[in-house]
Scaffold this motif. Structure first.
Motif, PDB file in Angstrom:
ATOM      1  N   ASP A   1       1.601   3.860  -4.358  1.00  0.00           N
ATOM      2  CA  ASP A   1       1.136   5.315  -4.412  1.00  0.00           C
ATOM      3  C   ASP A   1       2.360   6.180  -4.128  1.00  0.00           C
ATOM      4  N   SER A   2       2.899   6.728  -5.191  1.00  0.00           N
ATOM      5  CA  SER A   2       4.154   7.535  -4.974  1.00  0.00           C
ATOM      6  C   SER A   2       3.964   8.833  -3.981  1.00  0.00           C
ATOM      7  N   ASN A   3       2.731   9.249  -3.830  1.00  0.00           N
ATOM      8  CA  ASN A   3       2.294  10.182  -3.267  1.00  0.00           C
ATOM      9  C   ASN A   3       2.165  10.269  -1.679  1.00  0.00           C
ATOM     10  N   ILE A   4       2.186   8.822  -1.262  1.00  0.00           N
ATOM     11  CA  ILE A   4       2.390   8.486   0.061  1.00  0.00           C
ATOM     12  C   ILE A   4       3.776   8.471   0.437  1.00  0.00           C
ATOM     13  N   VAL A   5       4.381   9.288   1.465  1.00  0.00           N
ATOM     14  CA  VAL A   5       5.580   9.140   2.016  1.00  0.00           C
ATOM     15  C   VAL A   5       5.576   9.159   3.470  1.00  0.00           C
ATOM     16  N   VAL A   6       6.383   8.146   3.691  1.00  0.00           N
ATOM     17  CA  VAL A   6       6.477   7.932   5.350  1.00  0.00           C
ATOM     18  C   VAL A   6       7.339   8.866   6.043  1.00  0.00           C
ATOM     19  N   HIS A   7       6.727  10.004   6.781  1.00  0.00           N
ATOM     20  CA  HIS A   7       7.535  11.038   7.531  1.00  0.00           C
ATOM     21  C   HIS A   7       7.068  11.110   8.866  1.00  0.00           C
ATOM     22  N   HIS A   8       7.868  11.384   9.700  1.00  0.00           N
ATOM     23  CA  HIS A   8       7.336  11.808  11.105  1.00  0.00           C
ATOM     24  C   HIS A   8       6.426  12.938  11.342  1.00  0.00           C
ATOM     25  N   GLN A   9       6.355  13.635  10.174  1.00  0.00           N
ATOM     26  CA  GLN A   9       5.445  14.859  10.513  1.00  0.00           C
ATOM     27  C   GLN A   9       3.931  14.305   9.913  1.00  0.00           C
ATOM     28  N   ASN A  10       3.858  13.496   9.001  1.00  0.00           N
ATOM     29  CA  ASN A  10       2.903  12.909   8.360  1.00  0.00           C
ATOM     30  C   ASN A  10       2.016  12.112   9.527  1.00  0.00           C
ATOM     31  N   VAL A  11       1.432  12.718  10.366  1.00  0.00           N
ATOM     32  CA  VAL A  11       0.862  12.042  11.554  1.00  0.00           C
ATOM     33  C   VAL A  11      -0.558  11.274  11.219  1.00  0.00           C
ATOM     34  N   LYS A  12      -1.368  11.857  10.246  1.00  0.00           N
ATOM     35  CA  LYS A  12      -2.357  11.262   9.910  1.00  0.00           C
ATOM     36  C   LYS A  12      -2.004   9.814   9.154  1.00  0.00           C
ATOM     37  N   LEU A  13      -1.241   9.652   8.407  1.00  0.00           N
ATOM     38  CA  LEU A  13      -0.669   8.409   7.778  1.00  0.00           C
ATOM     39  C   LEU A  13      -0.236   7.635   8.773  1.00  0.00           C
ATOM     40  N   LEU A  14       0.709   8.043   9.921  1.00  0.00           N
ATOM     41  CA  LEU A  14       1.001   7.178  10.905  1.00  0.00           C
ATOM     42  C   LEU A  14      -0.056   6.545  11.688  1.00  0.00           C
ATOM     43  N   GLN A  15      -0.939   7.333  12.013  1.00  0.00           N
ATOM     44  CA  GLN A  15      -2.174   6.888  12.928  1.00  0.00           C
ATOM     45  C   GLN A  15      -2.828   5.788  12.111  1.00  0.00           C
ATOM     46  N   GLN A  16      -2.995   5.641  10.879  1.00  0.00           N
ATOM     47  CA  GLN A  16      -3.620   4.621  10.139  1.00  0.00           C
ATOM     48  C   GLN A  16      -2.957   3.124  10.372  1.00  0.00           C
ATOM     49  N   PHE A  17      -1.760   3.224  10.746  1.00  0.00           N
ATOM     50  CA  PHE A  17      -1.061   1.982  11.122  1.00  0.00           C
ATOM     51  C   PHE A  17      -0.712   1.869  12.698  1.00  0.00           C
ATOM     52  N   ILE A  18      -1.235   2.379  13.610  1.00  0.00           N
ATOM     53  CA  ILE A  18      -0.977   2.144  14.980  1.00  0.00           C
ATOM     54  C   ILE A  18      -2.337   1.818  15.479  1.00  0.00           C
ATOM     55  N   SER A  19      -2.575   0.639  16.338  1.00  0.00           N
ATOM     56  CA  SER A  19      -3.507   0.230  16.923  1.00  0.00           C
ATOM     57  C   SER A  19      -4.102   1.161  18.151  1.00  0.00           C
ATOM     58  N   PRO A  20      -5.443   1.496  18.067  1.00  0.00           N
ATOM     59  CA  PRO A  20      -5.742   2.661  19.184  1.00  0.00           C
ATOM     60  C   PRO A  20      -6.014   1.881  20.420  1.00  0.00           C
ATOM     61  N   GLN A  21      -6.074   0.625  20.393  1.00  0.00           N
ATOM     62  CA  GLN A  21      -6.184  -0.087  21.645  1.00  0.00           C
ATOM     63  C   GLN A  21      -4.849  -0.257  22.480  1.00  0.00           C
ATOM     64  N   THR A  22      -3.832  -0.697  21.667  1.00  0.00           N
ATOM     65  CA  THR A  22      -2.484  -1.063  22.219  1.00  0.00           C
ATOM     66  C   THR A  22      -1.376   0.193  22.068  1.00  0.00           C
ATOM     67  N   GLY A  23      -1.772   1.101  21.099  1.00  0.00           N
ATOM     68  CA  GLY A  23      -0.759   2.147  20.643  1.00  0.00           C
ATOM     69  C   GLY A  23       0.466   1.404  20.064  1.00  0.00           C
ATOM     70  N   MET A  24       0.471   0.217  19.463  1.00  0.00           N
ATOM     71  CA  MET A  24       1.555  -0.384  18.737  1.00  0.00           C
ATOM     72  C   MET A  24       1.099  -0.417  17.316  1.00  0.00           C
TER      73      MET A  24
ATOM     74  N   PRO B   1       0.898  -1.475  -0.025  1.00  0.00           N
ATOM     75  CA  PRO B   1      -0.066   0.043  -0.111  1.00  0.00           C
ATOM     76  C   PRO B   1       0.938   1.216   0.115  1.00  0.00           C
ATOM     77  N   VAL B   2       1.958   1.256   0.521  1.00  0.00           N
ATOM     78  CA  VAL B   2       3.011   2.497   0.536  1.00  0.00           C
ATOM     79  C   VAL B   2       3.486   2.610  -0.610  1.00  0.00           C
ATOM     80  N   CYS B   3       3.934   1.444  -1.320  1.00  0.00           N
ATOM     81  CA  CYS B   3       4.893   1.586  -2.597  1.00  0.00           C
ATOM     82  C   CYS B   3       4.135   1.786  -3.886  1.00  0.00           C
TER      83      CYS B   3
END
Length: 246
Positions: A131-154, A127-129
Motif C-alpha cells: 500500500d503506497s499510502n502507508i508511510v512509516v513515520h515517527h508522527q504516524n503513531v496509529k500505524l506504529l501502535q499496530q506493530f507494538i505489543s501492548p503487553q511488552t511494549g516491543m 503489508p507496508v510495501c
C-alpha cells in the motif's frame, strides 16, 4: 495535364477552409454526445474514438491515484482516518490478513530483505510495501501502535507481521524517534527493592568505627589481617601446575 492538376490543387487549397471547418464542428459535436448517440449518428465511425475513450479512462484513474498519493504525502497519518483505509482494512491492523506465498506447508523462518528492488516489485509484497499510502513515520503513531505489543511494549517479530526487513528497520527507527519525542510511552518494568540494598550497615561502606584497643600484631580492620589459605586447595593447585613449578 500537369497544368490542369496544378490548377485543381490550387482550387482545393482555396476551398479547404470552408470544407474542413464544418467537418471539425461536426466532429466536436459528436465527441460531446454520449456513446449511444454517437453510434446512432455515425454507425461507421472508426474504432479509434473508443480506444481514445479507454485511454482517457486509464489516464483519469492514474491521475486520481497520483492525487491520492499527493494528498497523503505530507500527512501520511491522515490516511488511517480516511474512508479508503476503513473500507480496505476496517478496524484490523494492516498486517492482520496478510499471508506470504511460500512453497510447502512450513512458512519461511525469515522475511525477505526488501519487496521493491528498483522498478521491480516482488509478488505478494509485505503489508507496508503493498500500500503506497502507508508511510512509516515517527508522527504516524496509529500505524506504529499496530506493530507494538501492548503487553511488552516491543515490536512484533517480522515473522508474525510479514513485514520485510527493510520496513522492519524503519519501524525500529520510527518507534525510537517517537519515544524520544514523547509521542509513544516507555514501558519500564517494575522492580521491588529491599532496604538492604541501600543500607550502610556493611563495614566497607558504613561509618568508620572507633579505634579498638589493639594488641601487638593485630590489624586495625579485620579484613586487613593475614588470610591463611586452605591446605587442600593449595595442594590441588600445586598438583595442577606441577610441570610449571619446577
Amino acid at each position: 495535364m500537369a497544368a490542369s492538376l496544378t490548377s485543381i490543387a490550387k482550387v482545393l487549397c482555396r476551398l479547404s477552409p470552408s470544407i474542413l471547418q464544418p467537418l471539425r464542428q461536426y466532429q466536436s459535436c459528436l465527441q460531446r454526445l454520449p456513446v449511444r448517440s454517437y453510434r446512432a449518428l455515425s454507425p461507421f465511425a472508426p474504432p479509434s474514438h473508443f480506444y481514445c475513450q479507454a485511454a482517457s479512462l486509464q489516464n483519469d484513474d492514474a491521475a486520481a491515484q497520483a492525487e491520492t498519493l499527493h494528498r497523503y504525502k505530507d500527512r501520511p497519518w491522515d490516511y488511517l482516518e480516511s474512508e479508503e483505509y476503513i473500507e480496505r482494512y476496517g478496524t484490523n491492523p494492516v498486517w492482520a490478513d496478510y499471508r506470504r506465498n511460500h512453497k510447502g506447508g512450513i512458512p519461511p523462518q525469515k522475511t525477505r530483505k526488501t519487496c521493491i528492488r528498483g522498478d521491480k516489485v516482488s509478488g505478494n509484497p509485505c503489508p507496508v510495501c503493498r500500500d503506497s499510502n502507508i508511510v512509516v513515520h515517527h508522527q504516524n503513531v496509529k500505524l506504529l501502535q499496530q506493530f507494538i505489543s501492548p503487553q511488552t511494549g516491543m515490536l512484533y517479530d517480522p515473522t508474525r507481521t510479514g513485514v520485510c526487513m527493510k520496513q522492519q528497520k524503519k519501524l525500529n527507527e520510527a518507534v525510537g524517534t517517537a519515544r524520544d519525542h514523547g509521542l509513544l510511552p516507555f514501558q519500564i518494568p517494575y522492580v521491588e527493592f529491599s532496604g538492604e540494598d541501600y543500607s550502610n550497615s556493611h563495614d566497607a561502606v558504613g561509618c568508620t568505627p572507633p579505634p579498638p584497643s589493639l594488641t601487638s600484631g593485630d590489624t586495625w580492620y579485620k579484613w586487613y589481617s593475614e588470610i591463611t589459605p586452605d591446605e587442600q586447595e593449595v595442594a590441588k593447585v600445586k598438583k595442577t601446575y606441577k610441570a610449571y613449578l619446577k
